[in-house]
Design an enzyme around this catalytic site. Structure first.
Site, short mmCIF file in Angstrom:
data_model
loop_
_atom_site.label_atom_id
_atom_site.label_comp_id
_atom_site.label_asym_id
_atom_site.label_seq_id
_atom_site.Cartn_x
_atom_site.Cartn_y
_atom_site.Cartn_z
N ARG A 196 0.40 14.34 13.50
CA ARG A 196 0.58 14.18 12.15
C ARG A 196 0.45 15.55 11.40
NH1 ARG A 196 -1.27 8.65 9.70
NH2 ARG A 196 0.58 8.99 8.38
N PRO A 197 1.37 16.41 12.13
CA PRO A 197 1.39 17.74 11.32
C PRO A 197 2.04 17.67 9.70
CG PRO A 197 3.11 17.50 13.08
CD PRO A 197 2.58 16.47 13.08
N ILE A 198 2.00 18.42 8.84
CA ILE A 198 2.47 18.52 7.57
C ILE A 198 3.21 19.74 7.26
CG2 ILE A 198 0.69 17.09 6.57
CD1 ILE A 198 -0.30 19.58 5.43
N ASP A 199 4.05 20.28 8.51
CA ASP A 199 4.70 21.29 8.43
C ASP A 199 6.02 21.14 7.42
OD1 ASP A 199 5.43 19.65 10.65
OD2 ASP A 199 6.95 20.70 11.34
N LEU A 200 6.82 19.98 7.66
CA LEU A 200 7.67 19.73 6.89
C LEU A 200 7.60 19.33 5.32
CD1 LEU A 200 9.36 16.88 9.06
CD2 LEU A 200 10.09 19.30 9.09
N ILE A 232 7.95 6.92 16.91
CA ILE A 232 7.68 7.59 15.63
C ILE A 232 6.18 8.47 15.79
CG2 ILE A 232 7.33 7.55 12.99
CD1 ILE A 232 10.34 6.61 13.97
N ASP A 284 5.10 0.45 11.85
CA ASP A 284 3.88 -0.33 11.39
C ASP A 284 3.77 -1.38 11.83
OD1 ASP A 284 3.37 2.13 10.31
OD2 ASP A 284 3.94 1.51 8.26
N CYS A 329 -4.79 12.33 13.40
CA CYS A 329 -5.71 11.02 13.02
C CYS A 329 -5.51 10.03 14.24
CB CYS A 329 -5.28 10.40 11.83
SG CYS A 329 -3.82 9.50 11.77
N ARG A 359 -6.01 10.11 4.56
CA ARG A 359 -5.12 11.08 5.15
C ARG A 359 -3.79 11.29 4.25
NH1 ARG A 359 -0.87 12.46 7.39
NH2 ARG A 359 -1.03 14.07 8.76
N LYS A 374 1.00 -1.26 0.14
CA LYS A 374 0.02 -0.07 -0.17
C LYS A 374 0.87 1.16 -0.01
CE LYS A 374 -1.87 1.69 4.12
NZ LYS A 374 -1.34 2.96 4.56
N ASN A 375 1.78 1.39 0.85
CA ASN A 375 2.83 2.53 1.18
C ASN A 375 3.62 2.65 -0.01
OD1 ASN A 375 1.13 2.91 3.43
ND2 ASN A 375 2.74 2.51 4.90
N ARG A 388 -8.27 -0.88 4.77
CA ARG A 388 -7.42 0.14 4.03
C ARG A 388 -6.11 -0.51 3.78
NH1 ARG A 388 -5.95 3.92 8.22
NH2 ARG A 388 -4.46 4.46 6.57
C1 EPZ Z 1 4.22 6.82 6.20
O1 EPZ Z 1 3.56 8.09 6.94
C2 EPZ Z 1 3.54 5.71 6.21
N1 EPZ Z 1 2.44 6.02 5.44
C3 EPZ Z 1 2.97 5.21 7.67
O2 EPZ Z 1 2.33 4.10 7.18
C4 EPZ Z 1 4.27 4.89 8.19
O3 EPZ Z 1 4.06 4.23 9.70
C5 EPZ Z 1 5.29 6.10 8.54
O4 EPZ Z 1 5.47 6.42 7.01
C6 EPZ Z 1 6.46 6.05 9.07
O5 EPZ Z 1 7.14 4.93 8.50
C7 EPZ Z 1 2.27 6.00 3.83
O6 EPZ Z 1 3.37 5.75 3.54
C8 EPZ Z 1 0.93 6.15 3.30
P1 EPZ Z 1 6.13 10.39 8.43
P2 EPZ Z 1 3.97 9.18 6.92
O7 EPZ Z 1 5.93 11.83 7.85
O8 EPZ Z 1 4.57 9.88 5.63
C9 EPZ Z 1 6.06 13.65 11.96
C10 EPZ Z 1 0.30 2.54 7.84
O9 EPZ Z 1 -0.33 2.17 8.84
N2 EPZ Z 1 6.15 14.63 10.95
O10 EPZ Z 1 7.66 9.62 8.21
O11 EPZ Z 1 2.90 10.37 7.40
C11 EPZ Z 1 4.84 12.93 11.98
O12 EPZ Z 1 3.84 13.35 12.96
C12 EPZ Z 1 1.00 4.07 7.68
O13 EPZ Z 1 0.55 2.30 6.78
C13 EPZ Z 1 5.88 15.95 11.46
O14 EPZ Z 1 6.13 16.31 12.60
O15 EPZ Z 1 5.14 9.34 7.87
C14 EPZ Z 1 5.34 11.62 12.81
O16 EPZ Z 1 5.35 11.64 14.15
C15 EPZ Z 1 0.45 4.53 9.22
N3 EPZ Z 1 5.80 16.85 10.23
C16 EPZ Z 1 6.70 11.27 12.04
O17 EPZ Z 1 7.00 12.75 11.56
C17 EPZ Z 1 5.93 16.60 8.84
O18 EPZ Z 1 5.52 17.41 8.17
C18 EPZ Z 1 6.87 10.36 10.98
O19 EPZ Z 1 5.94 10.72 9.89
C19 EPZ Z 1 5.68 15.10 8.63
C20 EPZ Z 1 5.88 14.06 9.72
#
Ligand code: EPZ
Length: 422
Positions: free
Chosen positions: A121-125, A328, A306, A116, A92, A22-23, A398
């Site tokens: 899960r902010p998107i600031d980065l 994480i 995960d 969620c 999401r 999926k990812n 999902r």
């Molecule tokens: C991906 O999520 C995966 N989703 C997640 O799988 C997986 O758990 C995660 O990577 C970590 O491996 C998909 O690929 C669709 P991150 P993602 O950005 O990209 C923080 C599943 O069950 N962060 O690496 O959202 C964030 O809040 C899902 O299949 C910020 O602070 O993960 C988190 O604490 C769940 N600001 C950490 O970083 C940002 O702008 C890791 O998030 C972005 C992230």
């Protein structure tokens, strides 16, 4: 609402082929709107998240045809750059369309995903990175209105955390930007290398994906190609855990066994014998699992967040005490309350769960709060005495393709019911 009814204590035994990831598939589907022409993705898992991504592509004007595990996306007719609120809310991770739309149209209009079930899960980065590439982003009432008045321009981006989604958005936006983009502290997850491999075959110039520093030289044009999606390393672990807790034996057809390396050691510590061969791996579980000690979730190649819920279930029925540290996401222990209903002995404090193995769990009525917590409850039910009814299984749909069919073929007794009246 649909639920699973599971009669436990049947060994998980036999052979299975793991679904596509999926990812891995989601960023590739987003990429299909960036590249011109017809993208053909095979090995595409049939999941509600994938349908949600396909619905976004159709909304944007792409022609999407699905035939079994092959998804064909023709982006030549794509004209829209705005995704509706309702489509964004279906999934999401649709935020990965941001980089793709900016790369294709120089504009994007999306809804910012909120927190969620598993954390804030902010998107600031993501936003900071898009801004440094030249995007102007106006955040109005939860909508992100983005444009690139001077076009996207390559730059140096240092991520304060190796975010998977932010790294994907950077790759998508930067590969047609003017000049070179350097990403420092990039995520190293296999899904990043796969996205880069696809984009390079479409004509992009990306080097170092899969490592911490990625260099992207902007190119003028990207042309669609065919790609086979890699298998799902997270789903693979769930089926391995199912065999482990039931004292079973599983042959997993999985072509990239190196992707499972981060989880092999804790499995072996529990007494599972894992033998790689030319088709994948063979797992043979002991009569009773042993404690694995401690796992700490980390970005790849560390132990994957995960998979921590699956390991917590294994620890719940093992001899001794094990600890899971979640580094994480802030809120990834929601399944613990449900496991306790089944008799698990787990204490949590902030990001730490201490699990005392109890030997045997008992069936109960439980509810999935999120995808991986939900699949772990199914694993727990498989080894429990009596019957478990698991609600909230839309979360599991999902990410796991026909999980009940897969498990039934391996000896489980699991039924999907549209309603359960006791
Ligand atoms: C991906 O999520 C995966 N989703 C997640 O799988 C997986 O758990 C995660 O990577 C970590 O491996 C998909 O690929 C669709 P991150 P993602 O950005 O990209 C923080 C599943 O069950 N962060 O690496 O959202 C964030 O809040 C899902 O299949 C910020 O602070 O993960 C988190 O604490 C769940 N600001 C950490 O970083 C940002 O702008 C890791 O998030 C972005 C992230």
């Amino acid at each position: 609402m649909a639920c699973f009814v599971i009669n436990g204590q049947r060994k998980i035994e036999g052979e299975m082929t793991v679904q596509g990831a999926k990812n891995g598939a989601l960023p590739l589907l987003a990429a299909s709107v960036l590249v011109r022409g017809k993208t053909v993705l095979s090995g595409c898992p049939q999941l509600t998240d994938i349908t949600a991504a396909a619905n976004i592509l159709t909304y944007l004007g792409c022609k999407v045809i699905t035939d079994g595990d092959v998804m064909c996306v023709d982006s030549d007719s794509a004209a829209g750059f705005a995704v509706s609120d309702s489509l964004m809310h279906e999934m999401r991770s649709s935020i990965v369309f941001l980089g793709a739309l900016l790369g294709r149209f120089g504009k994007a209009e999306l809804t910012a995903p909120g927190g969620c079930e598993i954390g804030l899960r902010p998107i600031d980065l993501h936003l900071e990175a898009m801004r440094s590439l030249g995007a102007v982003i106006d955040e109005k009432g939860g909508r992100l209105v983005c444009s690139c008045p001077g076009g996207l321009k390559g730059t140096r981006i240092s991520l304060s955390f190796p975010s998977v989604g932010a790294t994907e958005n950077i790759l998508l936006a930067a590969c047609t930007a003017k000049g070179e983009t350097l990403v420092v502290n990039a995520a190293r997850e296999p899904e990043i290398a796969e996205l880069a491999c696809f984009l390079n075959r479409c004509g992009a110039d990306i080097r170092g994906a899969g490592e911490s520093v990625i260099r992207i030289n902007g190119v003028k044009k990207l042309t669609a190609c065919e790609h086979r999606i890699r298998q799902d390393r997270i789903a693979a672990v769930t089926y391995m855990a199912a065999a482990a807790v039931t004292g079973g034996k599983l042959r997993l057809n999985f072509s990239d066994t190196e992707l499972l390396m981060p989880v092999i050691e804790p499995f072996e510590k529990t007494g599972c014998q894992i033998t790689p061969d030319e088709k994948g791996i063979c797992l043979k579980a002991p009569e009773r699992l042993k404690k694995f000690g401690m796992i700490r979730t980390m970005p790849y190649p560390g132990f994957p967040t995960d998979s921590q819920a699956d390991l917590a279930v294994m620890a719940s029925v093992a001899q001794g005490t094990s600890t899971v540290v979640e580094n994480i996401f802030e809120n990834r222990f929601k399944y613990v309350g449900e496991l306790r209903k089944m008799g698990a002995q787990i204490r949590t404090e902030n990001r730490v769960a201490v699990i005392e193995g109890v030997g045997r769990l008992s069936g109960a009525r439980v509810v999935s709060h999120d995808l991986r917590g939900g699949s772990a409850l199914v694993v727990a039910a498989l080894c429990s005495e009596g019957t478990t009814v698991a609600d909230g299984i839309h979360h599991i749909d999902r990410g796991y393709e026909k999980i009940e069919k897969q498990l039934t073929e391996l000896g489980a007794e699991i039924y999907r019911k549209e309603q359960y009246d006791g």
